[in-house]
Each structure stands twice: as structure tokens, then as C-alpha cells.
Design a protein around this motif. Sequence first.
Motif, PDB file in Angstrom:
ATOM      1  N   PRO A 388      -6.569  -8.686  12.982  1.00  0.00           N
ATOM      2  CA  PRO A 388      -7.095 -10.135  13.094  1.00  0.00           C
ATOM      3  C   PRO A 388      -8.275 -10.198  13.884  1.00  0.00           C
ATOM      4  O   PRO A 388      -8.487 -11.277  14.173  1.00  0.00           O
ATOM      5  N   VAL A 389      -8.649  -9.196  14.884  1.00  0.00           N
ATOM      6  CA  VAL A 389      -9.708  -9.346  15.674  1.00  0.00           C
ATOM      7  C   VAL A 389     -10.800  -8.338  15.527  1.00  0.00           C
ATOM      8  O   VAL A 389     -11.975  -8.436  15.986  1.00  0.00           O
ATOM      9  N   ALA A 390     -10.838  -7.548  14.363  1.00  0.00           N
ATOM     10  CA  ALA A 390     -11.855  -6.541  14.143  1.00  0.00           C
ATOM     11  C   ALA A 390     -11.699  -6.286  12.607  1.00  0.00           C
ATOM     12  O   ALA A 390     -11.141  -6.820  11.953  1.00  0.00           O
ATOM     13  N   ASP A 391     -12.928  -5.588  12.169  1.00  0.00           N
ATOM     14  CA  ASP A 391     -13.108  -5.235  10.911  1.00  0.00           C
ATOM     15  C   ASP A 391     -11.676  -4.518  10.226  1.00  0.00           C
ATOM     16  O   ASP A 391     -11.536  -4.686   9.070  1.00  0.00           O
ATOM     17  N   MET A 392     -11.307  -3.543  10.963  1.00  0.00           N
ATOM     18  CA  MET A 392     -10.070  -2.986  10.704  1.00  0.00           C
ATOM     19  C   MET A 392      -9.163  -2.409  11.830  1.00  0.00           C
ATOM     20  O   MET A 392      -9.933  -2.267  12.867  1.00  0.00           O
ATOM     21  N   ASN A 393      -8.043  -2.096  11.581  1.00  0.00           N
ATOM     22  CA  ASN A 393      -7.215  -1.120  12.539  1.00  0.00           C
ATOM     23  C   ASN A 393      -7.441   0.223  12.362  1.00  0.00           C
ATOM     24  O   ASN A 393      -7.626   0.774  11.240  1.00  0.00           O
ATOM     25  N   ASN A 394      -7.079   1.144  13.212  1.00  0.00           N
ATOM     26  CA  ASN A 394      -7.068   2.561  12.980  1.00  0.00           C
ATOM     27  C   ASN A 394      -5.767   3.038  12.478  1.00  0.00           C
ATOM     28  O   ASN A 394      -5.716   4.103  12.051  1.00  0.00           O
ATOM     29  N   VAL A 395      -5.052   2.267  12.472  1.00  0.00           N
ATOM     30  CA  VAL A 395      -3.397   2.606  11.906  1.00  0.00           C
ATOM     31  C   VAL A 395      -3.041   1.625  11.097  1.00  0.00           C
ATOM     32  O   VAL A 395      -3.313   0.244  11.301  1.00  0.00           O
ATOM     33  N   SER A 396      -1.844   1.702  10.411  1.00  0.00           N
ATOM     34  CA  SER A 396      -0.929   0.777   9.698  1.00  0.00           C
ATOM     35  C   SER A 396       0.034   0.372  10.346  1.00  0.00           C
ATOM     36  O   SER A 396       0.668   1.288  11.150  1.00  0.00           O
ATOM     37  N   SER A 397       0.580  -0.813  10.152  1.00  0.00           N
ATOM     38  CA  SER A 397       1.819  -1.109  11.030  1.00  0.00           C
ATOM     39  C   SER A 397       3.120  -0.778  10.243  1.00  0.00           C
ATOM     40  O   SER A 397       4.190  -0.819  10.689  1.00  0.00           O
ATOM     41  N   LYS A 398       2.870  -0.378   8.967  1.00  0.00           N
ATOM     42  CA  LYS A 398       3.866  -0.039   8.290  1.00  0.00           C
ATOM     43  C   LYS A 398       4.216   1.655   8.454  1.00  0.00           C
ATOM     44  O   LYS A 398       3.180   2.419   8.186  1.00  0.00           O
ATOM     45  N   PRO A 399       5.625   1.929   8.513  1.00  0.00           N
ATOM     46  CA  PRO A 399       5.901   3.488   8.755  1.00  0.00           C
ATOM     47  C   PRO A 399       5.977   4.203   7.335  1.00  0.00           C
ATOM     48  O   PRO A 399       6.735   5.129   7.145  1.00  0.00           O
ATOM     49  N   MET A 400       4.725   4.254   6.471  1.00  0.00           N
ATOM     50  CA  MET A 400       4.981   4.848   5.030  1.00  0.00           C
ATOM     51  C   MET A 400       3.414   5.251   4.865  1.00  0.00           C
ATOM     52  O   MET A 400       2.484   4.719   5.401  1.00  0.00           O
ATOM     53  N   ALA A 401       3.303   6.429   4.013  1.00  0.00           N
ATOM     54  CA  ALA A 401       2.165   6.908   3.559  1.00  0.00           C
ATOM     55  C   ALA A 401       0.968   6.940   4.406  1.00  0.00           C
ATOM     56  O   ALA A 401      -0.179   6.706   4.254  1.00  0.00           O
ATOM     57  N   GLY A 402       1.456   7.548   5.587  1.00  0.00           N
ATOM     58  CA  GLY A 402       0.452   7.748   6.710  1.00  0.00           C
ATOM     59  C   GLY A 402      -0.821   8.798   6.220  1.00  0.00           C
ATOM     60  O   GLY A 402      -1.917   8.322   6.648  1.00  0.00           O
ATOM     61  N   ALA A 403      -0.665   9.773   5.420  1.00  0.00           N
ATOM     62  CA  ALA A 403      -1.756  10.599   4.931  1.00  0.00           C
ATOM     63  C   ALA A 403      -3.043   9.682   4.127  1.00  0.00           C
ATOM     64  O   ALA A 403      -3.951   9.744   4.303  1.00  0.00           O
ATOM     65  N   ILE A 404      -2.174   8.912   3.250  1.00  0.00           N
ATOM     66  CA  ILE A 404      -2.950   8.191   2.516  1.00  0.00           C
ATOM     67  C   ILE A 404      -3.898   6.985   3.166  1.00  0.00           C
ATOM     68  O   ILE A 404      -5.002   6.709   2.986  1.00  0.00           O
ATOM     69  N   VAL A 405      -3.121   6.408   4.322  1.00  0.00           N
ATOM     70  CA  VAL A 405      -3.751   5.230   4.873  1.00  0.00           C
ATOM     71  C   VAL A 405      -4.873   5.771   5.804  1.00  0.00           C
ATOM     72  O   VAL A 405      -5.964   5.307   5.861  1.00  0.00           O
ATOM     73  N   ALA A 406      -4.483   7.163   6.288  1.00  0.00           N
ATOM     74  CA  ALA A 406      -5.784   7.684   6.944  1.00  0.00           C
ATOM     75  C   ALA A 406      -6.759   8.045   6.016  1.00  0.00           C
ATOM     76  O   ALA A 406      -8.115   7.899   6.504  1.00  0.00           O
ATOM     77  N   ALA A 407      -6.483   8.287   5.087  1.00  0.00           N
ATOM     78  CA  ALA A 407      -7.904   8.570   3.982  1.00  0.00           C
ATOM     79  C   ALA A 407      -8.424   7.530   3.464  1.00  0.00           C
ATOM     80  O   ALA A 407      -9.743   7.461   3.234  1.00  0.00           O
ATOM     81  N   LEU A 408      -7.688   6.475   3.295  1.00  0.00           N
ATOM     82  CA  LEU A 408      -8.503   5.091   2.998  1.00  0.00           C
ATOM     83  C   LEU A 408      -9.148   4.609   4.272  1.00  0.00           C
ATOM     84  O   LEU A 408     -10.292   3.954   4.070  1.00  0.00           O
ATOM     85  N   PHE A 409      -8.820   4.833   5.547  1.00  0.00           N
ATOM     86  CA  PHE A 409      -9.588   4.542   6.430  1.00  0.00           C
ATOM     87  C   PHE A 409     -10.974   5.359   6.658  1.00  0.00           C
ATOM     88  O   PHE A 409     -12.033   4.819   6.629  1.00  0.00           O
TER      89      PHE A 409
END
Length: 464
Positions: A388-409
Amino acid sequence: MLDGLAHSTTSALPLHAVGPDDLAALRARLTPPQAAWLDATGFTAKAQELALLPNQGGLAGAVLGLGAEAAEAASPWAFGAMPHALPEGTAWRIEGAPDLEAAVLGWCLGAYRYRTLRSQPGRAPACLVPPAGTEAAQREAAAIIRGRDLINTPANLLGPAELAGAVVALGAQYGATVEVIEGAALEQGFPAVQAVGCGAARPPRVAVLRWTGKADGPLVALCGKGVCFDTGGLDLKPSAAMLRMKKDMGGAATTMAIAEMLMAAGAPIRLMLLVGAVENAVSATAFRPMDVIRTRKGLTVEIGNTDAEGRLVLADLLALAAESQPELLLDCATLTGAARVALGPDLPALFSNDDGIAEALLRAGSQRNDPVWRLPLQGTYDSWLDSPVADMNNVSSKPMAGAIVAALFLSRFVPAGIRWAHLDLYAWNDQGRPGRPEGGEIQAARGIARAVATLASASEHAGR
């Protein structure tokens, strides 16, 4: 010369490598007493089975079982136990190996032990007289061993300055230029790297190596996460999770090994290696949860968790590499525990925005017994990084697909049109196995180097 190798003039005993189907033929070539001895031991040539052959003077040779599986017999690990299984002080020549390059590679990697800091050197490995034509395997082994040494070095002895210095030393060995960026220049040009390292007493650095194997060759850029120790920052790791965090620079060590393999082979490419050398520490100046930092690309990132620091380091490195418009951009990192949950310690996770690159890496990894496994860049998860305050967060609030989310970042720092691959790897052997002693490990490098060389060769032929 590498540990575990002997000069070609050394007198050596025969090590007969044999599978079950060829055991009868080997028995026929042995002396009757040796054949009888082999029968008496119950030798059946199963994988890793070893029998010493006597004669009147003592030791006449040895027989190594390769097992019934052809792929297993031709892997480097078939010979990985021999340096410490055969008698200390002996020298050997291999007879009957289905793949001599793989055998030499496995022998060299099996001879390795990290004993730099011990007052006593320990048991010396048995030595191999390497067959002619196996120089490429020896070069690969040397690159992997250098990388293993870096990962195994305790963090008090390998900080950002020392890791950057290792890049300088690598460049000097192969005639490459190396620039080490620190201080005000780093703070200005690599703000995300600076943010990660601002809590440490040892300031961060970025090392940039440039090498030209062929002046008009394709540009290949390698980016390595070099977090020399990761406490997790203010989102502190539990003590058990911190025990192996000297290996959090394993991505940097891997990209350095890939670079060394390519330079030693004289690959027809232009090479750019970027290492972000930093320590994620706890102090009054450490970056905080909910801080907002800027990146080299200009995007802002809200810090949802300070233990997701590796992707911040890579963000700046990827942005710099992309400015040179490489034909291939590849990064390696010990990035997420989620990748290990999905694939275990031995199988690095591969992400790519290009199917052709992904297939080349998968194929080369399989051919070199250095496998990776592709996971998807699932676009429907991209919104999980919203802030809500920046272009993106460095993590997801969801406890799933952590490796995929990191790659998407990371993908947000790779411009459209640049072929990119990301390797999320473990860089460690939890227990010793043939050719893979417990401790730091270089994973996927041999397959990646093979794929890069193949892609470069195809590019060279296409340009003619």
C-alpha cells in the motif's frame, strides 16, 4: 595439481571398473589366484563395491563395482569414494570406466576435504594418474573446489571484503578486469545492497568482473547472491536456522565457479559476473520491517521481512546487468526454504522467462549429472507482492509458493526482451556421499556452463 591427482610419470596400480555383465570377462584376465580371491570375497560388482587384489608383493590392484545401471556407472559419483576408500599413499590408473572425464571429475571431487583450519592435515587421499584428454574435467573440478572452499570458510574469515577479493583474484587468473564498488558509490548506485548491509560492521561491496573470450561474442551476465552471513536481521532467525548461514553466499560461489569454467575453457562469449557481497546483521543501524527502500531500477520496496534480503541484493545486480542488454542473464542464490521443501537439497529450482533457455539448462544438467528442475513463474501470484505504500513488498503475506513469489519479485528487475533464468539452490551437503563430502557444495554449475557454451556456439554459427 589438485589433491588426489598424481603426475603421469607416477607408477600406478590398476583400478578395474566393472559392471555385473562384464565380471566374468575381468575374472578371465586376472591371474588365477586373484580371480579366486575375488570369488572368495563374494564380489558381485554392485555399485560402490570395492575389492583389493593381492599378489606376493602385497597389493596388485583393485576392482570397483559399477552396478547394473549404465547411467549410474557413467556418473562422476561412481568413482567419488575411491580417494578415501583406497589405501593412503597409493597411486592408481583407471581401467574400464565408461566415461573417463566423469571418472576423473568424481575422483577429484571425492578427494576434496576442507581442512584449511586444522592443525593436522588428516588422511591423504589415494591419487589418480589422470588419463590423457581429461583436462576439461580437471578444470571443472578446480572451479568447484574453489567454490566449495569459499562456502566452507567461516564467516569471521570471509566477509564482504574477502568475498570481493576472491572475485578480484579470479579475474587476475584469467585476465579479466574487476571493479569493486563500495562506500558512497555503492550507496548511490546500489541502494538495496546498501540497505541490506547497513547494519553490519563490515560494509557491503559489489564486485563486477568483465572478461572477453570473443570480442563480438554474446554477452552473458551472471549475478550471485553473496550474503556472507545471514542472521535474518531484525526478523532474527532461530538459532537452529542460523547454523549454516555462512553458506548464504553460495549463489555467489556458484556464479564464480560457472565464470571460471567458462573462462578456463575459452568460451566464445563476453562475460559479466556481478557479486553482491554483504552481511545481514542486527544492530541499531540495521534496516527495519516496514521500511521503504529504493532500488537501482528506481522501484521502491516495502520491507515485509528483513530475512528476505537476498532478493534485494539480486534486484540491484539484475538491474545493473540488464543495462548492458545481455543475451543471457542468469542469477544464482540460496534464496528460499520453500524451494528446498518442494525439491529437497539436491535439486535446484529453475525459473525462466524463456522456454528455450529453460530447456537448454534442463537438458545440459541432465547430461552432466548436475540436474535442476523447472518451477513456474505463476503470474496469478504476482499481486501477492503488492504494497500500500511502495511499488512492491519484498515478501508475500500468504504462506504459500515462497520460491515462486521470490522469483516473481526478481522478474520485476529484468526488462522485457532479456532472456533470464534464476536458480534457487541449497549449496550444501548435509551428509557425506561419494564425491560429495559434507559441507559446501557447488550445484548446477557444470550444467549451466555446458548450456552457456552450447548457446554461445549456436550463436556463433548463426552469425556466420
